[in-house]
Design an enzyme around this catalytic site. Structure first.
Site, PDB file in Angstrom:
ATOM      1  N   HIS A 178       0.914  -1.424  -0.388  1.00 50.63           N
ATOM      2  CA  HIS A 178       0.059   0.168  -0.134  1.00 50.63           C
ATOM      3  C   HIS A 178       1.038   1.155  -0.262  1.00 50.63           C
ATOM      4  O   HIS A 178       1.587   1.521   0.666  1.00 50.63           O
ATOM      5  CB  HIS A 178      -0.901   0.543   0.966  1.00 50.63           C
ATOM      6  N   ASP A 234     -15.941   2.100   7.415  1.00 49.98           N
ATOM      7  CA  ASP A 234     -14.305   3.057   7.150  1.00 49.98           C
ATOM      8  C   ASP A 234     -14.701   4.256   5.885  1.00 49.98           C
ATOM      9  O   ASP A 234     -14.431   5.878   5.782  1.00 49.98           O
ATOM     10  CB  ASP A 234     -12.848   2.266   6.433  1.00 49.98           C
ATOM     11  N   SER A 261      -7.859   3.658   9.927  1.00 49.51           N
ATOM     12  CA  SER A 261      -8.760   3.959   7.729  1.00 49.51           C
ATOM     13  C   SER A 261      -7.839   2.334   7.185  1.00 49.51           C
ATOM     14  O   SER A 261      -8.313   1.973   5.804  1.00 49.51           O
ATOM     15  CB  SER A 261      -8.883   4.967   7.264  1.00 49.51           C
ATOM     16  N   LYS A 284      -8.530  -0.900   5.979  1.00 50.95           N
ATOM     17  CA  LYS A 284      -8.950  -1.689   4.284  1.00 50.95           C
ATOM     18  C   LYS A 284      -7.862  -3.438   4.448  1.00 50.95           C
ATOM     19  O   LYS A 284      -8.246  -3.814   3.097  1.00 50.95           O
ATOM     20  CB  LYS A 284      -9.077  -0.752   3.346  1.00 50.95           C
TER      21      LYS A 284
HETATM   22  N1  URA Z   1      -6.079   6.971   3.526  1.00 54.59           N
HETATM   23  C1  URA Z   1      -6.862   6.524   3.322  1.00 54.59           C
HETATM   24  O1  URA Z   1      -6.995   5.312   3.519  1.00 54.59           O
HETATM   25  N2  URA Z   1      -7.653   6.593   4.989  1.00 54.59           N
HETATM   26  C2  URA Z   1      -7.148   8.455   5.460  1.00 54.59           C
HETATM   27  O2  URA Z   1      -7.739   8.088   6.450  1.00 54.59           O
HETATM   28  C3  URA Z   1      -6.360   8.666   4.979  1.00 54.59           C
HETATM   29  C4  URA Z   1      -5.859   8.269   3.685  1.00 54.59           C
END
Ligand code: URA
Length: 433
Positions: free
Chosen positions: A82, A161, A183, A187
């Site tokens: 990521h 989220d 957050s 994911k």
């Molecule tokens: N990207 C995300 O997916 N969440 C955040 O809170 C900040 C950046």
């Protein structure tokens, strides 16, 4: 549970229990906790923070607020990466095939671009025919057969989220470490991979402006991922300058193909090899140096390019374009931007360069906007380079001729040329295992 009491507790600096956090997220997902109370909680968390345990519970509760991807059929051999987002970041296109060619399974869900950072799905969709929506069965079958698949986020993944991020966006609570960590990591956890490597960008083109705060975020995410049972590593990397030379969807795919074919060296290739090595080292359980050698051999022997071709073909993409990138449709107008004086490029405002690519048509401001795959910027010079007045700094590619004067001004004002040679910033600022 009374949400009012939880908000009060957090407002006064208290610690929420696991049950309280799980009930709050369940209620918010179902709609029994209204947006205004969740927004108040986000602000309380913004000011009071969270303990690592609270952040881990929040992350896990959000990860399980909707569907999760079950990759258990691949055992422990799954790896994901990521990036927190930057300008010119096409690393997934290179890292995923390297890692898959080395034997790991990459089942990746990626996003579309919004604002000044590009999205991997948009880049892939610039290849004629590429399908970024696969059914769950097709997705898993391709991972089994080819070793990798990259699709857009589908289904009902982490709905908590999605709702909370939308609230944070309009209540000035995005920049809170526990909220960012939960957050992003929710994911990643829901997407199911056992190994997760993070590229946390720092600098003028990134969400975190300096290496120190990016390091704090990276360490928190690694700790939370480990607490939730995943193998984790992170890099803090320089986003004070765009990554590589091409910015914009098909331009970035063309550059990635150049790296995979062994034609392009430099910062992009170096970073990709390090990200891939971290994934291989954790996923296949070997030391980092050996993993780096394996990743490099895989790239140099053309196995990563073969894997890339197999991947694109499996998802319906036109492999003739991959073999011969001159077939990507180009923009109707290409305009050089020239240096106005002699000197060293001391600074590139990378966010502004990303916004400039957006003006040319490469990005979107609203989720529903279309992107122009051919639009973007090719950098001819980067920070630290010496230029003479009249040298080409970059080429602007667009199908909207009328935007060129504004885009040129935007690019010119993003680049500072000075007499003194600037200090070189390292590409990889920190590695966290
Ligand atoms: N990207 C995300 O997916 N969440 C955040 O809170 C900040 C950046």
């Amino acid at each position: 549970m009374r949400m009012y009491d939880l908000i009060t507790k957090k407002k006064q600096g208290g610690t929420l229990s696991e049950t309280e956090i799980r009930e709050m997220i369940a209620g918010f997902t179902e709609g029994t906790v209204p947006d205004y109370q969740m927004a108040a909680m986000a602000m309380a968390i913004y000011f009071q923070g969270m303990t690592r345990e609270e952040t881990a519970w929040l992350t896990d509760a959000m990860a399980h607020s909707g569907d999760t991807v079950d990759l258990s059929m691949f055992g422990k051999w799954t790896a994901d990466k990521h990036s927190t987002g930057g300008v010119g970041d096409k690393t997934t296109l290179i890292v995923a095939p390297i890692v898959a060619a080395c034997g790991l399974k990459v089942a990746k869900m990626s996003g579309r671009g919004l604002g000044h950072t590009g999205g991997t799905v948009d880049k892939l969709e610039s290849i004629e025919g590429y399908r970024s929506s696969l059914s769950q069965e097709e997705f898993l079958a391709q991972v089994e057969r080819v070793g990798l698949a990259v699709i857009g986020q589908t289904g009902n993944l982490t709905p908590a989220d999605k709702k909370l991020y939308a609230l944070r966006d309009v209540t000035a609570t995005v920049d809170s470490i526990p909220l960012i960590v939960s957050s992003i990591m929710s994911k990643k956890l829901a997407a199911g991979s056992q190994t997760i490597v993070l590229d946390v960008k720092a600098g003028s083109g990134a969400f975190m402006r300096d290496g120190k705060s990016a390091g704090v975020l990276a360490r928190e995410m690694v700790a939370i991922g480990k607490a939730c049972g995943r193998k984790m590593a992170a890099f803090v990397t320089n986003m004070d300058v765009p990554l590589g030379k091409n910015i914009g969807n098909s331009l970035e795919v063309i550059e990635a193909i150049g790296v995979l074919k062994g034609e392009i060296h430099g910062d992009l290739r170096t970073l990709c090899l390090h990200l891939a090595a971290a994934m291989i080292s954790l996923g296949l359980e070997m030391d980092f140096e050996t993993a780096l050698q394996q990743a490099t051999a895989c790239l140099e022997e053309g196995r990563a390019f073969e894997k890339f071709t197999a991947w694109i073909e499996a998802q319906g993409g036109n492999v003739e374009w991959v073999r011969n990138p001159s077939q990507f449709p180009g923009a109707a107008h290409i305009m050089p931007v020239r240096a106005e004086r002699d000197g060293y490029i001391a600074l590139m405002n990378t966010e502004q360069i990303g916004l400039c690519a957006g003006l040319l048509g490469a990005g979107r401001v609203r989720k529903e906007d279309a992107v122009d795959f051919a639009a973007g910027i090719v950098l001819r010079k980067k920070t630290g380079d010496y230029v003479q007045a009249g040298d080409v700094l970059a080429e602007l590619h667009t199908n909207i001729a009328t935007i060129l004067p504004e885009a040129e001004k935007c690019f010119q004002t993003a680049v500072l040329i000075q007499n003194a040679q600037p200090e070189a910033l390292p590409l990889i600022m920190e590695r966290i295992d």
